[in-house]
Motif scaffolding. Structure first.
Motif, PDB file in Angstrom:
ATOM      1  N   ASN A  66      36.704  20.784  31.296  1.00 51.64           N
ATOM      2  CA  ASN A  66      38.040  20.217  31.138  1.00 51.64           C
ATOM      3  C   ASN A  66      38.111  18.826  30.534  1.00 51.64           C
ATOM      4  O   ASN A  66      39.199  18.359  30.237  1.00 51.64           O
ATOM      5  N   PHE A  67      36.956  18.153  30.338  1.00 54.69           N
ATOM      6  CA  PHE A  67      37.067  16.803  29.807  1.00 54.69           C
ATOM      7  C   PHE A  67      37.686  16.759  28.403  1.00 54.69           C
ATOM      8  O   PHE A  67      38.349  15.784  28.063  1.00 54.69           O
ATOM      9  N   PRO A  68      37.536  17.826  27.578  1.00 50.92           N
ATOM     10  CA  PRO A  68      38.121  17.731  26.241  1.00 50.92           C
ATOM     11  C   PRO A  68      39.637  17.502  26.264  1.00 50.92           C
ATOM     12  O   PRO A  68      40.180  16.885  25.357  1.00 50.92           O
ATOM     13  N   PHE A  69      40.283  17.975  27.307  1.00 45.64           N
ATOM     14  CA  PHE A  69      41.727  17.758  27.390  1.00 45.64           C
ATOM     15  C   PHE A  69      42.022  16.259  27.518  1.00 45.64           C
ATOM     16  O   PHE A  69      42.847  15.704  26.786  1.00 45.64           O
ATOM     17  N   SER A  70      41.324  15.594  28.469  1.00 41.66           N
ATOM     18  CA  SER A  70      41.527  14.148  28.660  1.00 41.66           C
ATOM     19  C   SER A  70      41.173  13.412  27.368  1.00 41.66           C
ATOM     20  O   SER A  70      41.874  12.495  26.935  1.00 41.66           O
ATOM     21  N   TYR A  71      40.080  13.838  26.784  1.00 40.41           N
ATOM     22  CA  TYR A  71      39.606  13.213  25.551  1.00 40.41           C
ATOM     23  C   TYR A  71      40.677  13.272  24.468  1.00 40.41           C
ATOM     24  O   TYR A  71      40.970  12.286  23.805  1.00 40.41           O
ATOM     25  N   LEU A  72      41.277  14.429  24.331  1.00 39.01           N
ATOM     26  CA  LEU A  72      42.285  14.638  23.291  1.00 39.01           C
ATOM     27  C   LEU A  72      43.488  13.722  23.501  1.00 39.01           C
ATOM     28  O   LEU A  72      43.972  13.064  22.580  1.00 39.01           O
ATOM     29  N   MET A  73      43.953  13.663  24.753  1.00 40.03           N
ATOM     30  CA  MET A  73      45.114  12.846  25.073  1.00 40.03           C
ATOM     31  C   MET A  73      44.814  11.367  24.832  1.00 40.03           C
ATOM     32  O   MET A  73      45.611  10.644  24.241  1.00 40.03           O
ATOM     33  N   ILE A  74      43.658  10.936  25.334  1.00 40.46           N
ATOM     34  CA  ILE A  74      43.328   9.515  25.227  1.00 40.46           C
ATOM     35  C   ILE A  74      43.093   9.133  23.766  1.00 40.46           C
ATOM     36  O   ILE A  74      43.548   8.091  23.296  1.00 40.46           O
ATOM     37  N   LEU A  75      42.423  10.008  23.032  1.00 36.84           N
ATOM     38  CA  LEU A  75      42.137   9.711  21.631  1.00 36.84           C
ATOM     39  C   LEU A  75      43.440   9.530  20.848  1.00 36.84           C
ATOM     40  O   LEU A  75      43.574   8.597  20.044  1.00 36.84           O
ATOM     41  N   SER A  76      44.415  10.377  21.088  1.00 42.01           N
ATOM     42  CA  SER A  76      45.651  10.265  20.310  1.00 42.01           C
ATOM     43  C   SER A  76      46.363   8.956  20.639  1.00 42.01           C
ATOM     44  O   SER A  76      47.009   8.359  19.777  1.00 42.01           O
ATOM     45  N   ARG A  77      46.227   8.499  21.883  1.00 41.44           N
ATOM     46  CA  ARG A  77      46.824   7.212  22.241  1.00 41.44           C
ATOM     47  C   ARG A  77      46.033   6.066  21.568  1.00 41.44           C
ATOM     48  O   ARG A  77      46.628   5.115  21.056  1.00 41.44           O
ATOM     49  N   GLN A 123      35.938  -7.660  26.635  1.00 37.55           N
ATOM     50  CA  GLN A 123      37.264  -8.245  26.834  1.00 37.55           C
ATOM     51  C   GLN A 123      38.321  -7.506  26.026  1.00 37.55           C
ATOM     52  O   GLN A 123      39.437  -7.290  26.501  1.00 37.55           O
ATOM     53  N   LYS A 124      37.956  -7.097  24.792  1.00 32.85           N
ATOM     54  CA  LYS A 124      38.917  -6.338  23.981  1.00 32.85           C
ATOM     55  C   LYS A 124      39.274  -5.030  24.688  1.00 32.85           C
ATOM     56  O   LYS A 124      40.425  -4.620  24.739  1.00 32.85           O
ATOM     57  N   PHE A 125      38.235  -4.396  25.253  1.00 30.28           N
ATOM     58  CA  PHE A 125      38.476  -3.132  25.949  1.00 30.28           C
ATOM     59  C   PHE A 125      39.354  -3.372  27.181  1.00 30.28           C
ATOM     60  O   PHE A 125      40.331  -2.676  27.425  1.00 30.28           O
ATOM     61  N   ARG A 126      38.982  -4.429  27.943  1.00 29.88           N
ATOM     62  CA  ARG A 126      39.643  -4.687  29.213  1.00 29.88           C
ATOM     63  C   ARG A 126      41.105  -5.108  29.034  1.00 29.88           C
ATOM     64  O   ARG A 126      41.977  -4.678  29.789  1.00 29.88           O
ATOM     65  N   PHE A 127      41.372  -5.935  28.021  1.00 27.70           N
ATOM     66  CA  PHE A 127      42.715  -6.505  27.910  1.00 27.70           C
ATOM     67  C   PHE A 127      43.590  -5.860  26.843  1.00 27.70           C
ATOM     68  O   PHE A 127      44.786  -6.091  26.818  1.00 27.70           O
ATOM     69  N   ILE A 128      42.998  -5.071  25.943  1.00 28.33           N
ATOM     70  CA  ILE A 128      43.845  -4.389  24.952  1.00 28.33           C
ATOM     71  C   ILE A 128      43.809  -2.875  25.166  1.00 28.33           C
ATOM     72  O   ILE A 128      44.824  -2.253  25.459  1.00 28.33           O
ATOM     73  N   THR A 129      42.617  -2.291  25.044  1.00 31.39           N
ATOM     74  CA  THR A 129      42.518  -0.833  25.084  1.00 31.39           C
ATOM     75  C   THR A 129      43.014  -0.279  26.418  1.00 31.39           C
ATOM     76  O   THR A 129      43.868   0.615  26.453  1.00 31.39           O
ATOM     77  N   LEU A 130      42.471  -0.824  27.506  1.00 29.99           N
ATOM     78  CA  LEU A 130      42.788  -0.249  28.812  1.00 29.99           C
ATOM     79  C   LEU A 130      44.278  -0.303  29.130  1.00 29.99           C
ATOM     80  O   LEU A 130      44.860   0.715  29.517  1.00 29.99           O
ATOM     81  N   PRO A 131      44.957  -1.463  28.957  1.00 28.00           N
ATOM     82  CA  PRO A 131      46.396  -1.460  29.231  1.00 28.00           C
ATOM     83  C   PRO A 131      47.145  -0.479  28.339  1.00 28.00           C
ATOM     84  O   PRO A 131      48.119   0.142  28.777  1.00 28.00           O
ATOM     85  N   GLU A 132      46.675  -0.315  27.098  1.00 27.94           N
ATOM     86  CA  GLU A 132      47.375   0.599  26.199  1.00 27.94           C
ATOM     87  C   GLU A 132      47.252   2.049  26.654  1.00 27.94           C
ATOM     88  O   GLU A 132      48.170   2.836  26.508  1.00 27.94           O
ATOM     89  N   VAL A 133      46.067   2.427  27.166  1.00 29.39           N
ATOM     90  CA  VAL A 133      45.886   3.839  27.549  1.00 29.39           C
ATOM     91  C   VAL A 133      46.189   4.073  29.036  1.00 29.39           C
ATOM     92  O   VAL A 133      46.102   5.200  29.509  1.00 29.39           O
ATOM     93  N   TYR A 134      46.575   3.000  29.760  1.00 28.09           N
ATOM     94  CA  TYR A 134      46.747   3.114  31.214  1.00 28.09           C
ATOM     95  C   TYR A 134      47.682   4.263  31.603  1.00 28.09           C
ATOM     96  O   TYR A 134      47.344   5.101  32.438  1.00 28.09           O
ATOM     97  N   PHE A 135      48.833   4.333  30.951  1.00 27.87           N
ATOM     98  CA  PHE A 135      49.805   5.341  31.395  1.00 27.87           C
ATOM     99  C   PHE A 135      49.397   6.747  30.979  1.00 27.87           C
ATOM    100  O   PHE A 135      49.640   7.710  31.697  1.00 27.87           O
ATOM    101  N   VAL A 136      48.747   6.855  29.821  1.00 27.23           N
ATOM    102  CA  VAL A 136      48.225   8.179  29.438  1.00 27.23           C
ATOM    103  C   VAL A 136      47.220   8.640  30.484  1.00 27.23           C
ATOM    104  O   VAL A 136      47.269   9.767  30.993  1.00 27.23           O
ATOM    105  N   MET A 137      46.320   7.711  30.854  1.00 24.76           N
ATOM    106  CA  MET A 137      45.315   8.096  31.850  1.00 24.76           C
ATOM    107  C   MET A 137      45.958   8.407  33.191  1.00 24.76           C
ATOM    108  O   MET A 137      45.555   9.342  33.880  1.00 24.76           O
ATOM    109  N   GLY A 138      46.981   7.633  33.538  1.00 26.69           N
ATOM    110  CA  GLY A 138      47.705   7.901  34.783  1.00 26.69           C
ATOM    111  C   GLY A 138      48.268   9.313  34.789  1.00 26.69           C
ATOM    112  O   GLY A 138      48.143  10.057  35.772  1.00 26.69           O
TER     113      GLY A 138
END
Lengths: 464, 297
Positions: free
Chosen positions: B180-191, B212-227
């Protein structure tokens, strides 16, 4: 807006289709009950022969029958024996019982005593064929509590025993495994997990196979579920010994929960003994049948992939197991007509069953698995055409050996007949798979024999 | 156009017509939901208060079924197994999905081929995949034992990883993650692809490290998709039946436990119904909590 309206019309159309679809089905069902007795009728036939090649053969028989009886159409449905109780109960609750079923006699009796089978309809079939033509033992296993009335008509049967590597036994100087003591000794001797070799296969998965192995072992110790008065005597010293002995044997099986499928390891030369029915005869003798049990050619590095032509000569059957007494075991497979109350379907099923008992159809059916499917009619057993099977199994094993096996059908003992009396509750216990679950708890979940037997007894009382 | 309007909406003003249109469009699905979902749920709740006999009349026994279920240690085992299964598969699929998505967001040759190959486990039919897994982990003939025991000598003896009740749950977890990881991968990648590159460039100018780029830019951007992915995966896996049951019957998660209770052996249909109700309530409670606390709706 235009788009919306188009969408709306499409939706409306779709709903009408759905509505019309539902209506149509209801109308068809009404039709089926409305036609006169001579009109076309369609019945479902649930078979436990789930392998595709067997289904194809049965389909040929059905096609022939349909050509002779244009008003009857038969729909073949494969149902796994382990799922049968669930499926039939569900169908009964939903009012969609099939026209006829094929099942182990043990299950047929359980279904019959729950009121799921039509006794009059099938007893008529037995009488039409002629009671005296059947082997009495096979017929008795299908009898209801009142003499001369049956839940199902026996059709074919197999005998179970312990198959073993005679060449290994000879080399090791061990006795053939037909007593408790000799079996355990050999199982221990041949159990060499470092070499990827195992002593014996007994069922440890919660499936019917475990009960089949266990029954023969328990019977050999004189253990019964019921006494002749119908009292549950599961908690007897004989039974406890049998369970303990079985758990010991289970130590010498391949790791983890195992079922009949693990007989593959025997065909690959990795096991010394296994409980199995006479169905194994063609797998042992014929390469194309054994192929299914050997590792794929794609994995040439894995051991045990090639067919061993010597195996059939090196294999022997210990059909009787004994400790305090001799015990033989096997299963009769029978046809039953479910109690759906539709006379037209009953007539169709009766006619089809009688057709299957005609020599040509019968022999075609039995030849699907020579050795595994043995006749319950005396005159078929000696029929020359039956003895000349296309796979050459009779030739391979000799008519004498085969006759011995067929005779064994008459001496099958089960928990559900004690001193000639039918114990319907024993069949229910069989069909609810309580003993296999108990074995699983002991061998796989580490439950103590005492606790597991208490659990099992408790469950048995629940279903009685 | 004129004709259609005359037929469907004569004498209505625009607003009323919109309302009518709206209703007529949702009615089919409402009907389907009512008959195929709501009715079975209601009927199931109703059955949970009865001693259900398939061939005889049901007798009302109040909360007896629920009591029997809760007092059975098997139920608590199943609940524990379910929690393990859900927590680890959700964590696994999401983290694995995130990781693979980050990798696949980089430029490299044959990237689109790799991207589509990753979807394979997700689209392959469960039954065929299950059979290959069973073959791989077969204790006597399987590839896993051949490599780890026979060739590498990692273990002291052969064992039945997929069959033994103690290890089977972990095989089921790994299987679910892989499947099932490909589903998460697909969603996160599109974000990820939608994140403005200027943000990263600006961060680089300020001297931000990769983390820091991951922590302060990427992660907040994908937070709701991951949620959302976590929520969906938890719902799906809490009710998961086929992947677990087909792979190994020994992993008694709640749905498998319910199946065995209701349809195998002694067939306690009433208790099965009450188990389904309990499972439904547990899931409902969890969803409400999650939506309030994590997704902050």
């Amino acid at each position: 807006m235009k788009k919306c309206i188009v969408l709306f019309t499409v939706m409306l159309l779709l709903t009408t289709f759905v509505w019309a679809g539902g209506q149509g089905e209801a109308a068809v069902e009404e039709d089926a009950t409305a036609v006169e007795a001579e009109g076309p009728v369609s019945i479902d036939f649930w078979t436990t022969q789930t392998q595709s090649d067997r289904m194809a053969t049965i389909q040929v028989l059905i096609d022939t029958f349909e050509a002779l009886n244009p008003n009857i159409s038969i729909n073949l449905v494969a149902v796994d024996e382990n799922e049968l109780a669930t499926q039939l109960n569900t169908a009964a609750a939903a009012g969609t019982l099939p026209g006829m079923i094929e099942s182990a006699a043990e299950n047929a009796v359980a279904f019959g005593s729950e009121g799921l089978l039509n006794e009059q309809a099938i007893t008529k079939v037995v009488n039409d064929i002629g009671k005296e033509k059947f082997y009495a033992g096979a017929l008795r296993l299908n009898e209801t509590a009142s003499k001369g009335s049956y839940y199902a008509v026996p059709f074919h049967g197999w005998v179970q025993g312990l198959w073993y590597r005679a060449d290994w036994f000879e080399e090791a100087g061990l006795n053939p495994p037909s007593t408790w003591e000799d079996i355990k000794k050999a199982a221990e001797y041949f159990y060499q997990p470092d070499e990827n070799q195992y002593g014996i296969l007994v069922g440890t998965k919660a499936e019917a196979y475990a009960e089949q192995c266990f029954t023969q072992i328990a019977m050999a110790n004189g253990a019964q579920l019921f006494d002749a008065d119908g009292n549950l005597i599961f908690n007897s010293p004989e039974m406890k010994e049998a369970v303990e002995y079985y758990a010991e044997l289970a130590e010498f099986t391949p790791p983890g929960p195992q079922s009949w499928r693990a007989r593959d390891y025997y065909l690959q030369g990795k096991m010394a003994m296994f409980f199995y029915s006479t169905y194994i005869m063609d797998d042992l003798a014929l390469e194309e049948n054994a192929a299914d049990s050997l590792s794929s050619e794609n994995f040439s590095d894995l051991e045990g992939k090639s067919f061993d032509p010597q195996l059939v000569q090196n294999t022997r059957l210990a059909a009787t197991i004994s400790n305090t007494q001799d015990a033989g075991y096997g299963t009769i497979v029978s046809f039953g007509i479910p109690a759906h109350g539709d006379q037209q379907k009953i007539d169709a099923a009766q006619r089809f069953i009688k057709y299957l008992f005609t020599p040509n159809a019968y022999i075609t059916w039995l030849h699907m698995a020579p050795g595994g499917m043995n006749p319950v009619l005396k005159d078929i057993a000696t029929n020359a055409r039956f003895q000349n099977d296309p796979k050459g199994i009779f030739q391979h094993y000799g008519a004498e050996k085969m006759a011995e096996i067929i005779q064994g059908l008459d001496a099958i003992e089960t928990f559900s007949i004690v001193e000639g009396k039918r114990m319907a509750d024993a069949s229910t216990i069989y069909s609810k798979q309580i003993i296999p679950q108990m074995i699983y708890k002991i061998t796989q979940q580490g439950m103590s024999v005492k606790k597991a037997m208490e659990w099992a007894e408790n469950e048995m009382r629940k279903v009685m | 156009m004129k004709l259609l309007q005359l037929n469907t909406a004569e004498g209505l003003n625009l607003r009323q017509r919109e309302v009518l249109l709206g209703w007529s469009m949702v009615i089919p699905s409402v009907l389907i939901i009512l008959s195929l979902i709501l009715y079975p749920i209601m009927y199931n709740i109703y059955l949970s208060f009865f001693d259900v006999q398939p061939l005889a009349a049901n007798t009302y026994i109040g909360l007896e079924n629920h009591k029997n279920v809760v007092l059975d240690p098997g139920f608590w085992n199943a609940l524990g197994t379910t929690v393990i299964y859900v927590v680890f598969t959700t964590l696994g699929t999401t983290l694995m999905g995130l990781f693979v998505a980050l990798v696949m967001n980089q430029e490299f040759p044959l990237r689109s081929l790799a991207r589509s190959l990753i979807l394979f486990p997700y689209i392959a039919p469960v039954i065929s995949v299950v059979f290959s897994w069973q073959f791989i982990f077969d204790p006597v003939n399987g590839i896993f034992m051949d490599i780890t025991y026979e060739r590498l000598g990692l273990f002291a003896s052969r064992f039945n990883l997929i069959g033994s009740p103690s290890t089977a749950v972990w095989v089921a977890v790994v299987f679910s993650i892989w499947k099932n990881f490909p589903f998460s991968y697909l969603m996160i990648l599109s974000r990820l692809q939608a994140i403005d590159h200027n943000l990263y460039e600006a961060a680089e100018m300020d001297g931000a490290s990769g983390w820091q780029k991951f922590r302060f830019i990427t992660l907040p951007e994908v937070y709701f998709v991951m949620g959302a992915i976590v929520l969906l995966r938890m719902i799906w896996n809490f009710n998961k039946f086929e992947e677990v049951y087909l792979l190994t019957e020994n992993v008694r998660v709640l749905s498998v436990y319910t199946y065995f209770k209701a349809f195998v052996g002694t067939m306690e249909l009433g208790q099965g119904a009450s188990l389904a109700v309990i499972q439904f309530l547990l899931l409902l409670g969890f969803i409400l909590f999650y939506i309030k606390r994590v997704l902050k709706w």
